[in-house]
Structure formats: structure tokens, C-alpha cells
Design an enzyme around this catalytic site. Sequence first.
Site, PDB file in Angstrom:
ATOM      1  N   GLY A   1     -22.127   5.594  -0.449  1.00 46.35           N
ATOM      2  CA  GLY A   1     -21.238   6.044  -1.526  1.00 46.35           C
ATOM      3  C   GLY A   1     -21.117   4.964  -2.588  1.00 46.35           C
ATOM      4  O   GLY A   1     -22.062   4.210  -2.851  1.00 46.35           O
TER       5      GLY A   1
ATOM      6  N   GLY B   1     -23.466   4.488   5.126  1.00 49.47           N
ATOM      7  CA  GLY B   1     -22.630   4.944   4.008  1.00 49.47           C
ATOM      8  C   GLY B   1     -23.227   4.508   2.686  1.00 49.47           C
ATOM      9  O   GLY B   1     -23.314   3.313   2.395  1.00 49.47           O
TER      10      GLY B   1
ATOM     11  N   LYS C   1       0.867  -1.178   0.000  1.00 51.33           N
ATOM     12  CA  LYS C   1       0.000   0.000   0.000  1.00 51.33           C
ATOM     13  C   LYS C   1       0.899   1.222   0.000  1.00 51.33           C
ATOM     14  O   LYS C   1       2.022   1.181   0.513  1.00 51.33           O
ATOM     15  CB  LYS C   1      -0.851  -0.016   1.278  1.00 51.33           C
ATOM     16  CG  LYS C   1      -2.070   0.845   1.223  1.00 51.33           C
ATOM     17  CD  LYS C   1      -3.290   0.100   0.703  1.00 51.33           C
ATOM     18  CE  LYS C   1      -4.508   0.991   0.657  1.00 51.33           C
ATOM     19  NZ  LYS C   1      -5.710   0.288   0.214  1.00 51.33           N
TER      20      LYS C   1
ATOM     21  N   VAL D   1     -19.587   2.082  -2.707  1.00 51.33           N
ATOM     22  CA  VAL D   1     -19.815   0.693  -2.292  1.00 51.33           C
ATOM     23  C   VAL D   1     -21.216   0.525  -1.685  1.00 51.33           C
ATOM     24  O   VAL D   1     -22.014  -0.305  -2.149  1.00 51.33           O
ATOM     25  CB  VAL D   1     -18.726   0.243  -1.282  1.00 51.33           C
ATOM     26  CG1 VAL D   1     -19.050  -1.116  -0.704  1.00 51.33           C
ATOM     27  CG2 VAL D   1     -17.362   0.206  -1.977  1.00 51.33           C
TER      28      VAL D   1
HETATM   29  P1  NAD Z   1     -17.180   6.626  -0.800  1.00 54.58           P
HETATM   30  O1  NAD Z   1     -16.402   7.814  -0.392  1.00 54.58           O
HETATM   31  O2  NAD Z   1     -17.716   6.525  -2.193  1.00 54.58           O
HETATM   32  O3  NAD Z   1     -18.440   6.432   0.184  1.00 54.58           O
HETATM   33  C1  NAD Z   1     -18.360   6.500   1.563  1.00 54.58           C
HETATM   34  C2  NAD Z   1     -19.654   7.138   2.050  1.00 54.58           C
HETATM   35  O4  NAD Z   1     -19.702   7.072   3.479  1.00 54.58           O
HETATM   36  C3  NAD Z   1     -19.774   8.611   1.664  1.00 54.58           C
HETATM   37  O5  NAD Z   1     -21.029   8.835   1.025  1.00 54.58           O
HETATM   38  C4  NAD Z   1     -19.699   9.329   3.020  1.00 54.58           C
HETATM   39  O6  NAD Z   1     -20.465  10.517   3.050  1.00 54.58           O
HETATM   40  C5  NAD Z   1     -20.259   8.285   3.962  1.00 54.58           C
HETATM   41  N1  NAD Z   1     -19.908   8.442   5.350  1.00 54.58           N
HETATM   42  C6  NAD Z   1     -18.727   8.839   5.904  1.00 54.58           C
HETATM   43  N2  NAD Z   1     -18.827   8.834   7.252  1.00 54.58           N
HETATM   44  C7  NAD Z   1     -20.067   8.393   7.554  1.00 54.58           C
HETATM   45  C8  NAD Z   1     -20.754   8.154   8.767  1.00 54.58           C
HETATM   46  N3  NAD Z   1     -20.188   8.366   9.954  1.00 54.58           N
HETATM   47  N4  NAD Z   1     -22.045   7.719   8.718  1.00 54.58           N
HETATM   48  C9  NAD Z   1     -22.651   7.510   7.528  1.00 54.58           C
HETATM   49  N5  NAD Z   1     -22.029   7.718   6.343  1.00 54.58           N
HETATM   50  C10 NAD Z   1     -20.768   8.157   6.357  1.00 54.58           C
HETATM   51  O7  NAD Z   1     -16.243   5.374  -0.447  1.00 54.58           O
HETATM   52  P2  NAD Z   1     -16.419   3.874  -0.943  1.00 54.58           P
HETATM   53  O8  NAD Z   1     -15.498   3.635  -2.073  1.00 54.58           O
HETATM   54  O9  NAD Z   1     -17.881   3.569  -1.065  1.00 54.58           O
HETATM   55  O10 NAD Z   1     -15.805   3.079   0.296  1.00 54.58           O
HETATM   56  C11 NAD Z   1     -16.574   2.830   1.469  1.00 54.58           C
HETATM   57  C12 NAD Z   1     -15.771   1.952   2.424  1.00 54.58           C
HETATM   58  O11 NAD Z   1     -15.454   0.713   1.768  1.00 54.58           O
HETATM   59  C13 NAD Z   1     -14.418   2.530   2.858  1.00 54.58           C
HETATM   60  O12 NAD Z   1     -14.160   2.112   4.183  1.00 54.58           O
HETATM   61  C14 NAD Z   1     -13.419   1.872   1.916  1.00 54.58           C
HETATM   62  O13 NAD Z   1     -12.134   1.807   2.496  1.00 54.58           O
HETATM   63  C15 NAD Z   1     -14.046   0.494   1.782  1.00 54.58           C
HETATM   64  N6  NAD Z   1     -13.664  -0.216   0.573  1.00 54.58           N
HETATM   65  C16 NAD Z   1     -13.912   0.322  -0.650  1.00 54.58           C
HETATM   66  C17 NAD Z   1     -13.567  -0.392  -1.800  1.00 54.58           C
HETATM   67  C18 NAD Z   1     -13.868   0.143  -3.174  1.00 54.58           C
HETATM   68  O14 NAD Z   1     -13.745  -0.636  -4.142  1.00 54.58           O
HETATM   69  N7  NAD Z   1     -14.283   1.390  -3.319  1.00 54.58           N
HETATM   70  C19 NAD Z   1     -12.957  -1.656  -1.698  1.00 54.58           C
HETATM   71  C20 NAD Z   1     -12.730  -2.189  -0.427  1.00 54.58           C
HETATM   72  C21 NAD Z   1     -13.093  -1.456   0.707  1.00 54.58           C
END
Ligand code: NAD
Length: 354
Positions: free
Chosen positions: A185, A183, A81, A187
Site C-alpha cells: 500500500g 503489504g 491518539k 508505505v
Molecule cells: P495501506 O492501507 O495503504 O496499505 C496496507 C496494505 O497492506 C494494503 O495494500 C493491504 O491490502 C495490505 N494487506 C493487508 N493485510 C495483508 C496481509 N495479510 N498480507 C499482505 N498484505 C496485506 O496502509 P499504509 O498506510 O501503507 O500502512 C501500512 C502499515 O504501516 C500499517 O500497519 C500502518 O499502521 C503502518 N504505518 C503507516 C504510516 C503511514 O504514514 N501511512 C506511518 C506509520 C505506520
Amino acid sequence: MTAFWTEPDFDEHEHVQLVHDRKSGLTAIIALHSTHLGPGAGGTRFWHYPEPKDAIRDALRLSRGMSYKNAMAGLPMGGGKAVILADAKGTKTPDMLEAFGDAVNGLGGRYVTAEDVGISVEDMVAVSQRTDFVSGLPVSGEDAAGGNPGPFTAMGIFHGIKAAVKYKLGKDSVSGVHVAIQGTGSVGGGVARLLAHEGAKLTLSDIHEDRAKALASELGGEFAAPDAVMSVSCDVFSPNALGAILDDEGIARLDTPIVAGGANNQLARQGHGDILARRGILYAPDYVINAGGIISVAMEYLCKRHGDPCDINEVRKRIALIPGRLEEIWQESDASGVSPDVVADRMAQKLIGR
Ligand code: NAD
């Protein structure tokens, strides 16, 4: 740099490198935990850390997590990483990204990078000007694997939730099953759509409340305020926002038999997996259930190296193996009395020869 090798998270990393480029202002850390199974694969995070030691700790923890995740996903990749230390204003320039690409290139393929928090597909395109050891690049055509890993992560989590519902509740479908999603977003939003398609009852929450409310109204679900979602009485709580939410207080608030979601590092510390188990809550280890994205990223990279077109069906096939791995972990946990997170760690450590 502090003596990073004395950090509790060092865990015998093979290589930790500080990258500094005076011209562009880039400061970054590349951490390679293990190349036992193949080149260390894991994204680059762009983040403003209060102290350099926070960046080192983040890089080490995330890199070890990638070793475990890639091993448990059956990928011929090790774990690594990178973190780029942003200034308080989050200044990011093409020069910086290219200097970072030079550093990745200097490792000669031992580390393969991709997107993580704060890094877009466009940023990876800039990095790819200087190195081929990069993935998550734009793809053309519906049948091509690669690009944004979010939808693939969501696909794996959907399969994982179905497996948990089957294992804990004995149900073959999520129709009518109540899932509370923290959340919405890339995912969490994707998971919500897949669940809604199969008739699940949804409660959605996001600190961007409008985003969660709009999706709830589109999918016929309810909205919960961010400080209320962990107490919603539901069949599955699915964390898809931040890490470390499963601490003493967070676990005490849960009113669910299942926790299954994609956020990285959900357990505040290792003992919290045991607290969940003692409360009778089935936990899907985060790095096992959320591997769909890295499966896509790794397949894209490996196909490119071999000069093959990458078939999206191969990616889907590998993602469909996630439920079987989870069931193996839960069965071993039930048989041994050891919590699922520890069972998963032990399986991963065995695979990477630790
Ligand atoms: P993203 O930024 O698209 O979405 C995250 C969402 O969570 C945002 O809409 C944000 O406003 C919301 N959020 C933040 N704090 C919050 C809270 N306290 N309560 C409610 N909502 C809250 O990110 P993502 O890509 O969807 O990733 C989400 C999680 O999944 C992260 O922890 C990331 O590390 C993990 N992850 C993502 C991937 C990927 O392929 N994108 C892969 C593995 C793990």
C-alpha cells in the site's frame, strides 16, 4: 465505559476522554498518554470495533506507542491518539468529523490530531473546520512539507533497511539484496520503489494480489502469495501491512536474518522480540523505523504554529537520523543481551520521564 484505568494498557495515561455527540452520532475516545515533551500528537483511527472495550484498548496502546515514537524521533511532542467508533456500515459524515474537531479543540492544544487508518486527508480538512490542532492537511508546492505522511514513512523505512543491511550483513548498498515486502500500500509500495531504484531484488505480496503483481512487474520483482511471504528465503523481511504478525508461528516461519518494516505493533507480545533475537534475527523496532510520517506531520504542525513555511529538507534531515537511532539500539542490545524492542522501550521511557 468500562473502568479503563484497570486495563493493563492504561499505563498512567494523563487523560482519557469519551466523546459523544448525539446530533451527529459521533462516539470517539481521545487518549493522551504523555505531554512531557510537548502536545500529544497522533492520528485518529476510524474503525468498527466488535466491543467498546476493544476501542479503549486500541486507543490506549496506540497512544502510548505515539509517546514512544515521538520521543525516539527527537520531536518536541508527546503521545496521543483518538479512535472514532464506526458503526458496522462505517457511516462517516461531515457533521461527525466537525463534532470530533470540536472535541479536539476543547483540549486546547494538548492533543494534535492527523490521519490514521480509515481517515483521509479530506476528513482532516473537515476536522480542521473546527480546530487548528490538526495536521496532515494538503500542501501546495513540491518543497512544502506535510500532507500524506505515507511517502515520508517509506523514506525512513528505506534508510532503516539500509542501516540493518549494513549492521547485519556488512553491505553499504541494497543492490542485489533480497527484500520480501508484506503489504504494497502507501508505505510498502513506497519502500519497494526506493529499494528497486537502488537495485534490490524484490518479492512483493498483498492480499490485493493484483496490486502486488502489478508493482512486481513494474519493478522487475517477484510476487508471493499472502500466506507464503513470511516463509520466503530472503535477506530482509519487511512487514508493511498488519500488526501482531510476529507471533510464535510467524517467527518460526521466517527465513531471514533481518526484520525491518513499517507496520505498527508488529510483535504480538513483548517476549517475541526476545524470540527473534534468540533466532539471530535483527529486528528494527517498528516505532523507531516508521517515524518518518509523524516527523512530517509534526514539522508541518510546528511550522504552522510559528507561521513559518515548512521546508521539506528539514523533514528529510530529521528522517535521515533514523538509521543512527537504530544502530544505537542494536549496539546497546548486543552489549546488554536485551532484545532491541526492550532497549528501545527503555530509551523512550527515559525520554518521557517514566
Ligand atoms: P495501506 O492501507 O495503504 O496499505 C496496507 C496494505 O497492506 C494494503 O495494500 C493491504 O491490502 C495490505 N494487506 C493487508 N493485510 C495483508 C496481509 N495479510 N498480507 C499482505 N498484505 C496485506 O496502509 P499504509 O498506510 O501503507 O500502512 C501500512 C502499515 O504501516 C500499517 O500497519 C500502518 O499502521 C503502518 N504505518 C503507516 C504510516 C503511514 O504514514 N501511512 C506511518 C506509520 C505506520
